[in-house]
Design an enzyme around this catalytic site. Structure first.
Site, PDB file in Angstrom:
ATOM      1  CG  HIS A   1     -43.626  70.294  11.614  1.00 12.74           C
ATOM      2  ND1 HIS A   1     -42.332  70.372  11.122  1.00 12.74           N
ATOM      3  CD2 HIS A   1     -44.396  71.010  10.744  1.00 12.74           C
ATOM      4  CE1 HIS A   1     -42.315  71.106  10.021  1.00 12.74           C
ATOM      5  NE2 HIS A   1     -43.563  71.497   9.760  1.00 12.74           N
TER       6      HIS A   1
ATOM      7  CD  GLN B   1     -36.827  69.771   1.034  1.00 15.20           C
ATOM      8  OE1 GLN B   1     -36.436  70.059   2.153  1.00 15.20           O
ATOM      9  NE2 GLN B   1     -36.363  68.741   0.379  1.00 15.20           N
TER      10      GLN B   1
END
Length: 321
Positions: free
Chosen positions: A261, A254
């Protein structure tokens, strides 16, 4: 190579001298501008002797705050000055071996300090030392457990939008492709003090706001990912002289925040989160999507979660842990 790194380190130090936001005016007392002068310590969340960091929870003006103290690396271009101008206190001497406490001049003995204020409980949990578990999340688990959890939480990414909209950190951006579909901004991560190359760390943040993480990517995003890979590497080589073969380029899953990004770090740097349980090489992501457009929406992905993470509780309640 050493001469080149020394030259680059000097240039980095020169270029980054005014790139981190407003500074105290010339001749003014720096303490008047210090956000930590009124900090009161409540507890140490975590420390690391290996990484020489300390994470402290407390308050600044009655607001919850976290202060991260990190000893900066010794720079190659300051070694001679440090050895000539420091004071030494002998600790032990035995034959040809001796150890000392070295007290360097203040300008060579810096501690990088990061302040988060006001800090939320989520920030406190992020930096608190906790037991960690590996989660195996299938595509169905993502749809049934993780996505509803993400949607139900108020994970603010306003600071990301501030960067994209040039409301903050505009002077730190080293490259931008403004294209709304495949464009991104590239800037140094706060983990990097920009004073040496061996711990180089930059972040590419995409302009698109409809991609939260690896799970959202399909083959339609290949132009975006390839653009980040190619132009990001080119920009880093031009700015810092570091070739693509010396870079580790990856995504987290995660992620620490839900706006797509990509991380660019030096291969010499054992960056936090660069292990196999969390990092996915961008080159692998591109190849996987070329082979299967829905690869990341359907495959099982393994990632770590801390003991008191609310998402971990969701997986426990679903009988997945």
């Amino acid at each position: 190579m050493a001469a080149m790194q020394e030259s680059e380190a000097k240039r980095l130090r020169r270029d980054s001298g005014t790139g981190n936001g407003a500074a105290a005016g010339e001749g003014e007392d720096p303490a008047l501008h210090s956000p930590v002068s009124g900090f009161t310590t409540e507890r140490v969340l975590r420390d690391s002797a290996r990484e020489k960091t300390l994470f402290v929870h407390g308050k600044i003006d009655d607001q919850e705050a976290i202060v991260i103290l990190e000893k900066t690396p010794i720079r190659q271009d300051t070694v001679d000055e440090m050895l000539k101008t420091s004071t030494l206190k002998l600790e032990m001497k035995n034959d040809i071996y001796s150890t000392y406490q070295l007290q360097a001049p203040a300008h060579l003995n810096e501690i990088k300090t990061t302040v988060i204020c006001p800090a939320t409980e989520k920030h406190v949990k992020k930096y608190l030392r906790q037991e960690t578990f590996l989660i195996e999340e299938s595509g169905d688990d993502y749809t049934a457990i993780t996505l509803p959890y993400i949607s139900s939480q108020s994970f603010s990414v306003q600071w990301v939008y501030n960067i994209l909209e040039k409301k903050a950190e505009a002077d730190r951006i080293i490259f931008e492709d403004p294209d709304p579909n495949i464009g991104f901004v590239l800037l140094p991560d706060f983990k990097w003090d920009q004073k040496q190359l061996h711990d180089l760390y930059l972040i590419a943040i995409v302009h698109r706001k409809d991609r939260k993480s690896l799970r959202d990517l399909t083959s339609d995003d290949l132009p975006l990912l390839k653009n980040i890979q190619e132009k990001g590497q080119e920009a880093i080589k031009k700015q810092y002289g570091v070739p693509p073969s010396k870079l580790r380029v990856y995504l987290h899953y995660q992620p620490s925040y839900y706006h797509l990004h990509v991380h660019f770090t030096s291969l010499e740097y054992d960056a936090p989160g660069s292990g196999v349980e969390r990092a996915h090489l961008l080159s692998d992501v591109i190849q996987n999507l070329q082979a299967d457009s829905q690869y990341y929406s359907s495959r099982t992905i393994t990632f770590p979660l801390c003991a008191d993470n609310a998402l971990l509780l969701r997986f426990k309640e679903a009988g997945k842990l």
